[in-house]
Design a protein around this motif. Structure first.
Motif, mmCIF file in Angstrom:
data_model
loop_
_atom_site.group_PDB
_atom_site.id
_atom_site.type_symbol
_atom_site.label_atom_id
_atom_site.label_comp_id
_atom_site.label_asym_id
_atom_site.label_seq_id
_atom_site.Cartn_x
_atom_site.Cartn_y
_atom_site.Cartn_z
ATOM 1 N N ALA A 58 -16.729 102.833 26.874
ATOM 2 C CA ALA A 58 -16.304 104.065 28.295
ATOM 3 C C ALA A 58 -17.724 104.181 28.712
ATOM 4 O O ALA A 58 -17.913 103.265 29.602
ATOM 5 C CB ALA A 58 -16.071 104.741 27.308
ATOM 6 N N SER A 59 -18.156 105.293 29.055
ATOM 7 C CA SER A 59 -19.430 105.859 29.773
ATOM 8 C C SER A 59 -20.311 105.734 28.884
ATOM 9 O O SER A 59 -21.414 106.224 29.430
ATOM 10 C CB SER A 59 -18.968 107.072 30.514
ATOM 11 N N ARG A 60 -20.644 105.272 27.791
ATOM 12 C CA ARG A 60 -21.977 104.647 27.223
ATOM 13 C C ARG A 60 -22.428 103.032 26.928
ATOM 14 O O ARG A 60 -21.547 101.971 27.460
ATOM 15 C CB ARG A 60 -21.901 104.763 25.520
ATOM 16 N N VAL A 61 -23.563 103.507 27.085
ATOM 17 C CA VAL A 61 -24.427 101.955 26.993
ATOM 18 C C VAL A 61 -25.046 102.069 25.575
ATOM 19 O O VAL A 61 -25.765 102.779 25.537
ATOM 20 C CB VAL A 61 -24.836 101.503 28.051
ATOM 21 N N TRP A 62 -25.177 101.241 24.880
ATOM 22 C CA TRP A 62 -25.540 100.438 23.587
ATOM 23 C C TRP A 62 -26.434 99.080 23.761
ATOM 24 O O TRP A 62 -26.810 98.678 24.168
ATOM 25 C CB TRP A 62 -24.532 100.472 22.677
ATOM 26 N N CYS A 63 -27.199 99.675 22.370
ATOM 27 C CA CYS A 63 -28.257 99.170 22.365
ATOM 28 C C CYS A 63 -28.532 98.536 20.867
ATOM 29 O O CYS A 63 -28.992 99.308 20.232
ATOM 30 C CB CYS A 63 -29.408 98.856 22.755
ATOM 31 N N SER A 64 -28.483 97.240 20.782
ATOM 32 C CA SER A 64 -28.055 96.934 19.046
ATOM 33 C C SER A 64 -29.816 95.659 18.851
ATOM 34 O O SER A 64 -30.195 95.062 19.759
ATOM 35 C CB SER A 64 -27.916 95.885 18.035
ATOM 36 N N LEU A 65 -30.316 95.692 18.224
ATOM 37 C CA LEU A 65 -31.093 94.924 17.668
ATOM 38 C C LEU A 65 -30.888 94.022 16.755
ATOM 39 O O LEU A 65 -30.688 94.541 15.645
ATOM 40 C CB LEU A 65 -32.945 95.408 16.923
ATOM 41 N N VAL A 66 -31.087 92.886 16.494
ATOM 42 C CA VAL A 66 -30.808 91.724 15.707
ATOM 43 C C VAL A 66 -30.597 90.816 15.188
ATOM 44 O O VAL A 66 -32.652 90.494 16.181
ATOM 45 C CB VAL A 66 -28.754 91.339 16.162
ATOM 46 N N ASP A 67 -31.058 90.053 13.951
ATOM 47 C CA ASP A 67 -32.356 88.549 13.856
ATOM 48 C C ASP A 67 -31.224 87.718 14.193
ATOM 49 O O ASP A 67 -29.809 87.824 14.391
ATOM 50 C CB ASP A 67 -32.555 89.041 12.497
ATOM 51 N N LEU A 68 -31.502 85.898 14.153
ATOM 52 C CA LEU A 68 -31.004 85.619 14.157
ATOM 53 C C LEU A 68 -29.929 85.250 12.942
ATOM 54 O O LEU A 68 -29.140 83.794 13.466
ATOM 55 C CB LEU A 68 -32.124 83.879 13.725
ATOM 56 N N ASP A 69 -29.782 86.218 12.233
ATOM 57 C CA ASP A 69 -28.659 85.710 11.284
ATOM 58 C C ASP A 69 -27.016 87.343 12.034
ATOM 59 O O ASP A 69 -26.216 86.965 11.299
ATOM 60 C CB ASP A 69 -28.109 86.203 9.993
ATOM 61 N N GLY A 70 -27.078 87.843 12.840
ATOM 62 C CA GLY A 70 -26.834 88.541 13.953
ATOM 63 C C GLY A 70 -27.210 89.966 12.801
ATOM 64 O O GLY A 70 -25.799 90.834 12.926
#
Length: 346
Positions: A58-70
């Motif tokens: 929608a009107s939001r932006v998100w950021c996830s920090l992930v390792d190589l296993d997701g």
């Protein structure tokens, strides 16, 4: 490894030791001897590298920090300002980066739109008048991190192929129903992009034989996405909550709900049949709101596609949910793994 690379065994030993000291490799043990010196077994430590994955809702932006296993290690979300998209994204990435024990080495942006070969945005309604911005280039300059911009449905398809409903399938189509409708075609293990990277934009399928001018949203998408179905329900006296349009439609006992559900299934089957006719996949995956179909409706959709398509294709439903993009982002960056280990190489 020495045989594969052409390096001497002593050189490979030194490189492996450096990577082990940096935490990128871990020792598993040794092979049984076949008469010579026993070989030491190593594997990639997939928790030693992290990637920042950015998406939009929608009107939001998100950021996830992930390792190589997701595996999601951190998450940040805030309002998205389409007039200053680079700053909005950079703010989210910077906050996650600052908290990380293992700092991200790459940014992957899951874009609801089309990314051209030069990295600019050709069709991205969420960005408004900034649609032709070279987002990857701008964000790299802002953050100092290598950045990949990829269509969000492509990432979902890559994730499902690696870790979900398409695991190990080289030829598949994923149809995603959300605020829009899009498809990703994977042929011989690779995403089929097309001349302008617009392959799979099935939201622009015509509703009749009469062609209409192109806009930011096609007629098919506008009518048969989640919001369109909710509007059709309202016109028929049905109150379908936006967070569960399809589940509510399937559970309703009202006769007009059954009629609308039948229309929805026919519309979605039509898109799948078009894809099967053209690219001949061995599997069709429905994702997004489509996974909320009940078992009876799933069987009906499956039967419609298989009955009308000229070739047989399994019809299944996505398994990874919201983590599909994360797994797809990892699959995407691992196609160019040298960008993940620049610090160790230097």
């Amino acid at each position: 490894m020495a045989q594969l690379t052409g390096y001497s065994p002593s050189t490979v030993t030194g490189i492996v030791q450096d990577l082990s000291d940096a935490g990128y490799l871990r020792e598993l043990g040794q092979q049984e001897s076949t008469g010579g010196r026993r070989r030491t077994l190593f594997e990639l430590n997939r928790s030693s590298v992290t990637v920042a994955v950015v998406g939009f809702s929608a009107s939001r932006v998100w950021c996830s920090l992930v390792d190589l296993d997701g595996l999601r290690l951190d998450f940040q979300e805030h309002d998205f300002d389409p007039t200053h998209p680079v700053e909005s994204i950079a703010t989210s990435v910077t906050e996650v980066h600052g908290r990380a024990q293992i700092r991200p080495v790459h940014i992957v942006i899951a874009l609801p739109g089309v990314v051209t070969s030069d990295g600019s945005l050709a069709l991205a309604p969420a960005f408004g008048p900034m649609a032709h911005l070279r987002l990857a280039e701008e964000l790299e300059a802002k953050t100092g991190l290598p950045t990949t911009v990829e269509n969000d449905v492509n990432l979902i398809a890559l994730g499902e192929r690696c870790s979900g409903a398409g695991n190990g399938v080289d030829n598949l189509v994923l149809i995603h129903v959300d605020d829009g409708i899009g498809a990703t075609i994977i042929a011989n293990g690779e995403v089929l992009e097309g001349a302008s990277r617009s392959a799979g934009e099935i939201g622009f399928l015509p509703q009749s034989l009469q062609a209409k001018p192109q806009g930011e949203h096609g007629d098919y998408e506008t009518r048969w996405n989640a919001q369109g179905i909710q509007k059709l329900g309202a016109q028929n006296g049905l109150r379908l909550p936006s967070e569960d349009v399809i589940g509510s439609l399937c559970q309703s006992s009202q006769p007009q709900a059954a009629e609308l559900l039948a229309e929805v299934l026919q519309a979605w089957a039509f898109a799948a049949i078009v894809c099967v006719c053209i690219v001949n996949p061995s599997r069709v995956i429905f994702s997004g709101h489509a996974v909320h179909l009940g078992e009876t409706a799933r069987d009906e959709l499956r039967e419609m596609v298989q009955r009308s398509a000229p070739s047989s294709a399994d019809v299944v439903f996505a398994e990874l949910g919201s983590t599909g993009i994360l797994h797809g982002a990892i699959a995407k960056v691992l196609k160019a793994p040298e960008t993940l280990f620049t610090e160790a190489a230097s």
